[in-house]
Design a protein around this motif. Sequence first.
Motif, short mmCIF file in Angstrom:
data_model
loop_
_atom_site.label_atom_id
_atom_site.label_comp_id
_atom_site.label_asym_id
_atom_site.label_seq_id
_atom_site.Cartn_x
_atom_site.Cartn_y
_atom_site.Cartn_z
N THR A 78 0.83 -1.21 0.00
CA THR A 78 0.00 0.00 0.00
C THR A 78 0.85 1.25 0.00
OG1 THR A 78 -0.21 -0.07 2.41
CG2 THR A 78 -1.97 -1.10 1.11
N ARG A 79 1.98 1.21 0.67
CA ARG A 79 2.88 2.37 0.68
C ARG A 79 3.43 2.64 -0.71
NH1 ARG A 79 5.20 5.61 4.95
NH2 ARG A 79 6.53 6.99 3.78
N THR A 80 3.79 1.57 -1.43
CA THR A 80 4.32 1.72 -2.78
C THR A 80 3.26 2.29 -3.72
OG1 THR A 80 5.81 -0.13 -2.41
CG2 THR A 80 5.40 0.49 -4.69
N VAL A 81 2.04 1.76 -3.64
CA VAL A 81 0.96 2.25 -4.49
C VAL A 81 0.65 3.70 -4.16
CG1 VAL A 81 -1.51 1.98 -4.99
CG2 VAL A 81 -0.03 -0.02 -4.86
N GLU A 82 0.65 4.04 -2.88
CA GLU A 82 0.38 5.41 -2.46
C GLU A 82 1.42 6.38 -3.01
OE1 GLU A 82 0.82 6.82 1.82
OE2 GLU A 82 -1.33 6.47 1.64
N ARG A 83 2.67 5.98 -3.01
CA ARG A 83 3.73 6.84 -3.55
C ARG A 83 3.57 7.04 -5.05
NH1 ARG A 83 9.10 4.58 -0.53
NH2 ARG A 83 8.71 5.56 1.46
N ARG A 84 3.16 5.99 -5.76
CA ARG A 84 3.00 6.13 -7.21
C ARG A 84 1.82 7.01 -7.56
NH1 ARG A 84 4.43 0.49 -10.21
NH2 ARG A 84 6.55 0.38 -9.46
N ARG A 85 0.77 6.99 -6.75
CA ARG A 85 -0.40 7.82 -7.01
C ARG A 85 -0.19 9.25 -6.57
NH1 ARG A 85 -5.65 4.28 -5.37
NH2 ARG A 85 -5.50 2.78 -7.06
N GLY A 86 0.74 9.49 -5.70
CA GLY A 86 0.99 10.86 -5.27
C GLY A 86 0.49 11.15 -3.87
N GLY A 87 0.32 10.16 -3.05
CA GLY A 87 -0.02 10.40 -1.66
C GLY A 87 -1.45 10.02 -1.33
N THR A 88 -1.91 10.48 -0.19
CA THR A 88 -3.25 10.16 0.28
C THR A 88 -4.26 11.05 -0.43
OG1 THR A 88 -3.10 11.76 2.07
CG2 THR A 88 -2.37 9.51 2.55
N ARG A 89 -5.51 10.80 -0.19
CA ARG A 89 -6.57 11.58 -0.84
C ARG A 89 -6.46 13.05 -0.48
NH1 ARG A 89 -12.31 9.18 0.03
NH2 ARG A 89 -11.32 7.57 -1.22
N LYS A 90 -6.17 13.35 0.78
CA LYS A 90 -6.02 14.75 1.20
C LYS A 90 -4.85 15.41 0.50
CE LYS A 90 -7.99 14.36 5.83
NZ LYS A 90 -7.72 14.48 7.26
N GLU A 91 -3.75 14.67 0.36
CA GLU A 91 -2.57 15.23 -0.30
C GLU A 91 -2.84 15.48 -1.78
OE1 GLU A 91 0.77 13.06 2.52
OE2 GLU A 91 0.26 12.23 0.56
N ARG A 92 -3.56 14.58 -2.44
CA ARG A 92 -3.88 14.78 -3.86
C ARG A 92 -4.80 15.97 -4.04
NH1 ARG A 92 -4.31 9.06 -3.75
NH2 ARG A 92 -6.57 9.25 -3.69
N LYS A 93 -5.77 16.14 -3.12
CA LYS A 93 -6.69 17.27 -3.20
C LYS A 93 -5.94 18.59 -2.99
CE LYS A 93 -10.97 19.08 -1.28
NZ LYS A 93 -12.00 18.93 -0.25
N ALA A 94 -5.02 18.59 -2.03
CA ALA A 94 -4.23 19.80 -1.79
C ALA A 94 -3.34 20.12 -2.99
CB ALA A 94 -3.38 19.63 -0.53
#
Length: 149
Positions: A78-94
């Motif tokens: 999950t950490r690897t997938v999160e890094r590829r997507r650009g972070g958590t939902r809050k981080e992507r929204k920001a």
Amino acid sequence: MIAETVCSAVAAAGLGIAVVTAYRKRYLTATRIAAYALVPLGLVMTGVVEWLADTAFSPVAWAGFGVLGLSWLLFATTRTVERRRGGTRKERKAAREAAAPAATAPGASAPALGQASSRGQSPAPRQKPAAQGDDDFSDIEAILKKHGI
């Protein structure tokens, strides 16, 4: 039971070596050897050796280690997938909000990077230089005028 006996024998042998070393007037080395020799004895006395022996021969304990390994693997995935997507939902929204163009003052010219055409506005017309010698400075003047300088 055998593990406790072996650890106690190792501790006794280590203390014997420490005594011989101290007899040779090497006190610092003898103290270090005694410290290492007392570690197995301390582990036996605290029950760590018995716990390790029970754990090593228990299928339930090995299944528990397998579950812990699976848990670690899931966290890492999950950490690897999160890094590829650009972070958590809050981080992507920001990040989306930060990437959005800021509001401009009324009467300000359109951005020079072509963002105006993506909004449906026509880009600002380019000014023609007055003379051939002014051609080098016309871009600089346009930038300075755009920023109100």
